[in-house]
Write a protein that holds these residues in place. Structure first.
Motif, PDB file in Angstrom:
ATOM      1  N   UNK A   1       0.807  -1.258   0.071  1.00 43.07           N
ATOM      2  CA  UNK A   1      -0.182   0.118  -0.190  1.00 43.07           C
ATOM      3  C   UNK A   1       0.611   1.021  -0.233  1.00 43.07           C
ATOM      4  N   UNK A   2       0.706   1.790  -0.779  1.00 39.55           N
ATOM      5  CA  UNK A   2       1.290   3.282  -1.050  1.00 39.55           C
ATOM      6  C   UNK A   2       0.834   4.893  -0.081  1.00 39.55           C
ATOM      7  N   UNK A   3       2.075   5.192   1.118  1.00 39.72           N
ATOM      8  CA  UNK A   3       1.757   5.537   1.469  1.00 39.72           C
ATOM      9  C   UNK A   3       2.006   6.811   1.180  1.00 39.72           C
ATOM     10  N   UNK A   4       1.053   8.154   0.910  1.00 42.57           N
ATOM     11  CA  UNK A   4       1.132   9.464   0.909  1.00 42.57           C
ATOM     12  C   UNK A   4       0.821  10.201   1.782  1.00 42.57           C
ATOM     13  N   UNK A   5       1.822  11.163   1.481  1.00 40.04           N
ATOM     14  CA  UNK A   5       2.255  12.987   2.167  1.00 40.04           C
ATOM     15  C   UNK A   5       0.930  13.702   1.945  1.00 40.04           C
ATOM     16  N   UNK A   6       0.342  14.282   2.831  1.00 39.94           N
ATOM     17  CA  UNK A   6      -0.601  15.251   2.323  1.00 39.94           C
ATOM     18  C   UNK A   6      -0.262  15.935   1.555  1.00 39.94           C
ATOM     19  N   UNK A   7       0.529  16.390   1.275  1.00 40.58           N
ATOM     20  CA  UNK A   7       1.277  17.207   0.011  1.00 40.58           C
ATOM     21  C   UNK A   7       0.329  16.881  -1.007  1.00 40.58           C
ATOM     22  N   UNK A   8      -0.039  15.153  -1.379  1.00 38.97           N
ATOM     23  CA  UNK A   8       0.575  14.743  -2.908  1.00 38.97           C
ATOM     24  C   UNK A   8      -1.077  14.235  -2.802  1.00 38.97           C
ATOM     25  N   UNK A   9      -1.788  14.915  -1.802  1.00 41.01           N
ATOM     26  CA  UNK A   9      -3.280  14.203  -2.021  1.00 41.01           C
ATOM     27  C   UNK A   9      -3.658  15.174  -2.939  1.00 41.01           C
ATOM     28  N   UNK A  10      -5.068  14.748  -3.451  1.00 41.61           N
ATOM     29  CA  UNK A  10      -5.680  15.221  -4.694  1.00 41.61           C
ATOM     30  C   UNK A  10      -6.660  16.691  -4.038  1.00 41.61           C
ATOM     31  N   UNK A  11      -6.477  17.834  -4.656  1.00 38.95           N
ATOM     32  CA  UNK A  11      -8.019  18.876  -3.494  1.00 38.95           C
ATOM     33  C   UNK A  11      -8.901  18.355  -4.647  1.00 38.95           C
ATOM     34  N   UNK A  12      -9.936  17.928  -3.906  1.00 35.06           N
ATOM     35  CA  UNK A  12     -11.451  17.515  -3.942  1.00 35.06           C
ATOM     36  C   UNK A  12     -12.177  19.505  -4.370  1.00 35.06           C
ATOM     37  N   UNK A  13     -11.550  20.406  -4.430  1.00 37.26           N
ATOM     38  CA  UNK A  13     -12.599  22.201  -4.344  1.00 37.26           C
ATOM     39  C   UNK A  13     -11.215  22.252  -6.144  1.00 37.26           C
ATOM     40  N   UNK A  14     -10.433  21.585  -7.101  1.00 42.32           N
ATOM     41  CA  UNK A  14      -9.791  21.807  -7.811  1.00 42.32           C
ATOM     42  C   UNK A  14      -9.976  20.666  -8.946  1.00 42.32           C
ATOM     43  N   UNK A  15     -10.990  19.794  -8.507  1.00 40.64           N
ATOM     44  CA  UNK A  15     -10.762  19.177 -10.183  1.00 40.64           C
ATOM     45  C   UNK A  15     -11.478  20.055 -11.569  1.00 40.64           C
ATOM     46  N   UNK A  16     -11.904  20.426 -11.381  1.00 45.41           N
ATOM     47  CA  UNK A  16     -11.806  20.976 -12.892  1.00 45.41           C
ATOM     48  C   UNK A  16     -11.274  22.733 -13.163  1.00 45.41           C
ATOM     49  N   UNK A  17     -10.541  22.990 -12.530  1.00 49.12           N
ATOM     50  CA  UNK A  17      -9.298  23.949 -13.115  1.00 49.12           C
ATOM     51  C   UNK A  17      -8.805  23.642 -14.266  1.00 49.12           C
ATOM     52  N   UNK A  18      -8.636  23.072 -14.605  1.00 49.44           N
ATOM     53  CA  UNK A  18      -8.097  23.567 -16.248  1.00 49.44           C
ATOM     54  C   UNK A  18      -9.181  23.840 -17.006  1.00 49.44           C
ATOM     55  N   UNK A  19     -10.596  23.849 -16.417  1.00 49.84           N
ATOM     56  CA  UNK A  19     -11.637  23.836 -16.853  1.00 49.84           C
ATOM     57  C   UNK A  19     -11.982  25.973 -16.876  1.00 49.84           C
TER      58      UNK A  19
END
Length: 304
Positions: A1-19
């Motif tokens: 299991x890969x343990x990610x640092x908080x800084x590596x998680x996806x930000x749920x508030x910016x999923x559509x930032x590229x739009x």
């Protein structure tokens, strides 16, 4: 299991930032940025402990050493480089070490941050009583870990500044300043919030150390000495602000002090000659307020 640092998680508030149009992209970035000061504020007690370790190192004749890679290392290099001209301290007081050396400051050198041995090698000059400050957004950078390992072996104090409250490298350090900045606008781009948090924390750390070391008087920089005409003008202004005296009187005092700001300041505030001011400062280890107290001056900075 890969343990990610908080800084590596996806930000749920910016999923559509590229739009989004440019202005809305900037609004999302800014909305995340404003959370950073609170994350730093939450760890001020730990940062204060780090400051006291830094003061203890310098008062003991040792140095403070920064270690970092990538953005963290560049922030460290900038902070260390700015202290001598700002506070008039010798360069060996605070020394920065960047994974990959000088070349990596301006161009990314891939892989070097993963070299534990490189961190150990760069820490070869650490002496007992020093303070080693490791900066790592994830809190697990091997280069930083190697340096911290050597520090412990050399009986130096250790601090880790990270953006991961559960940082793996925090287990064996004296103080962990673990700021909870969370997921980045762009996943894993730690030059963003994590980098900003590290800069805020490190600038606050070094400034507080300089204040505690007596390199300021009130909120004025008094470690700057008048070594050229530009600095002479700045120092005379500082003396005028601190004393309320006119430019001519402050310029005369600075001349008598041979450009030493603190000697001139003590001379003016205590109404003594430069030699007496210099002796008082020597006894007070360079601290203006202590020197004034020894000369019997009860003065509040800012009265001028």
């Amino acid at each position: 299991m890969i343990v990610r640092a908080p800084t590596e998680e996806r930000n749920t508030g910016t999923y559509d930032i590229d739009l989004l149009p440019a202005l809305d992209v900037l609004r999302q970035i800014n909305a995340e940025d404003v959370t950073v000061p609170a994350a730093v504020g939450a760890v001020l007690p730990e940062l204060a402990r780090a400051v006291e370790l830094g003061v203890a190192a310098l008062e003991g004749g040792a140095s403070i050493h920064y270690f970092g890679a990538g953005t963290s290392g560049r922030i460290a290099a900038q902070d260390a480089a700015e202290l001598p001209p700002t506070y008039g301290v010798p360069p060996h007081w605070v020394v920065s070490h960047h994974a990959g050396g000088g070349e990596a400051l301006t161009r990314a050198v891939e892989g070097i941050e993963d070299d534990w041995g490189s961190g150990r090698a760069d820490a070869a000059e650490i002496t007992p009583g020093s303070l080693v400050v490791g900066l790592a957004a994830s809190g697990r950078t091997p280069y930083v870990g190697g340096a911290l390992e050597v520090a412990r072996e050399r009986s130096a104090s250790t601090v880790l500044i990270s953006a991961n409250p559960q940082a793996p490298l925090a287990e064996d350090v004296d103080v962990h300043v673990g700021m909870s900045t969370g997921a980045e606008v762009i996943a894993g781009s730690t030059r963003m919030k994590a980098g900003t948090a590290q800069k805020l924390a490190l600038n606050a750390f070094s400034t507080a150390v300089m204040v505690r070391m007596g390199r300021t008087y009130s909120n004025l920089m008094v470690g700057v000495d008048a070594t050229n005409s530009k600095l002479r003008g700045r120092v005379v202004t500082i003396l005028m602000q601190a004393t309320g005296l006119d430019e001519e009187a402050c310029a005369r005092a600075l001349n008598a002090a041979e450009g030493d700001t603190r000697v001139a300041l003590v001379s003016l505030l205590a109404d003594v000659d430069a030699a007496s001011a210099a002796r008082a400062l020597g006894t007070a280890r360079g601290r203006v307020r202590a020197a004034l107290g020894a000369l019997g001056v009860a003065e509040r900075a800012g009265d001028g």
